[in-house]
Design a protein around this motif. Structure first.
Motif, mmCIF file in Angstrom:
data_model
loop_
_atom_site.group_PDB
_atom_site.id
_atom_site.type_symbol
_atom_site.label_atom_id
_atom_site.label_comp_id
_atom_site.label_asym_id
_atom_site.label_seq_id
_atom_site.Cartn_x
_atom_site.Cartn_y
_atom_site.Cartn_z
ATOM 1 N N ARG A 48 0.787 -1.341 -0.385
ATOM 2 C CA ARG A 48 -0.112 0.085 -0.119
ATOM 3 C C ARG A 48 1.067 1.289 -0.259
ATOM 4 N N GLN A 215 -7.118 1.248 10.216
ATOM 5 C CA GLN A 215 -7.762 2.093 9.455
ATOM 6 C C GLN A 215 -7.773 1.258 8.129
ATOM 7 N N GLY A 216 -8.461 1.756 7.149
ATOM 8 C CA GLY A 216 -8.748 1.378 5.976
ATOM 9 C C GLY A 216 -8.322 -0.473 5.573
ATOM 10 N N PRO A 247 -2.995 3.385 10.059
ATOM 11 C CA PRO A 247 -3.278 2.736 9.210
ATOM 12 C C PRO A 247 -2.311 1.478 9.599
#
Length: 289
Positions: A48, A215-216, A247
């Motif tokens: 990512r 997160q995410g 994240p």
């Protein structure tokens, strides 16, 4: 597990590193930090960071790869984090005469530096690898000094997911436990081993000061969701509404930015303490999405 170490690939003669398929978020981060992003032709779903990696073709989840999907990108070299697979896929890739280099997975300072060295050796860029490792080692040293100077060790719980009113938490021997230790945080679920459901009584008696989530992910774990769970409803974390979200690839990736993730976690869990920033690095300038 099939695949060979970087030293074994290099020992067979110079590998063709012009078309690399990178499997594993940390492996991909390292390649881009080494300035080799232009050689990466495809990545997996865990890759990512940086944003340029997300624009590469996606060959799927690292533990559920199909040989057809990987080979369709025309790789000359496959770098894969340890644990990638399944084994049948790696067997097919090796039978197709594509070198597969497995990068050891570990969740500590030595492990991160070993990953950098292994990736750099596999692509024949040892000098760049040593330079990157020196910067990351300096970041770890600065982090250690910060942690030593911090007052107290807050107790926290990492929640991976929640369904049916039960939370899956990170116990001992997990990446969550490892990032807590780097950040000077006590894992309130250390009595559990691995990622497992937390019994309500165990979580409440652990008295966590905060809950940490990613997160995410596919599931939204906000304060309302987490603190409505019976496991956390009566804890100090719930009373203070102390939820920290970061994240997932940053928090648990254990690539070059691991010291920065631990520093940011420590800062979030010590709201009254001003922690210095780590030195700016060109490979860590982007924000996670």
């Amino acid at each position: 597990m099939p695949g060979v170490a970087a030293a074994e690939i290099r020992g067979r003669g110079a590998a063709d590193t012009s078309r690399i398929v990178s499997i594993g978020g940390a492996v991909t981060e390292i390649l881009f930090a080494l300035g080799l992003g232009d050689r990466v032709v495809a990545v997996d779903q865990t890759s990512r960071y940086p944003a340029a990696a997300r624009r590469k073709p996606d060959v799927g989840y690292s533990r559920a790869l199909s040989p057809e999907g990987v080979l369709s990108t025309g790789p000359s070299l496959i770098l894969a984090a340890e644990g990638a697979g399944p084994r049948s896929t790696l067997d097919v890739l090796e039978q197709a005469s594509v070198p597969v280099v497995l990068i050891p997975e570990a969740h500590d300072r030595a492990g991160v530096l070993a990953k950098i060295a292994a990736v750099a050796q596999a692509v024949g860029e040892e000098d760049k690898g040593r330079a990157l490792a020196a910067e990351v080692a300096a970041d770890f040293a600065a982090l250690e000094d910060m942690v030593k100077a911090m007052p107290g060790r807050p107790r926290a719980v990492f929640v991976l997911s929640a369904s049916g009113g039960a939370a899956v938490v990170g116990g001992a021997d997990t990446s969550a436990d490892a990032i807590f230790r780097l950040a000077g945080v006590t894992n309130a679920m250390a009595a559990i081993k691995g990622f497992k459901p937390a019994l309500d009584e165990a979580a409440m008696s652990a008295e966590p000061d905060a809950v940490v989530v990613m997160q995410g992910g596919g599931q939204v774990l906000d304060a309302a969701t987490v603190f409505s769970l019976p496991a956390f409803a009566g804890t100090p974390a719930a009373r203070e509404r102390r939820l920290v979200d970061m994240p997932g690839s940053y928090l648990l990736g254990f690539g070059p930015r691991a010291p920065r993730a631990a520093r940011d976690l420590a800062a979030a869990l010590h709201p009254g303490v001003r922690l210095p920033e780590l030195p700016a690095r060109p490979w860590s300038a982007e924000k996670d999405q």
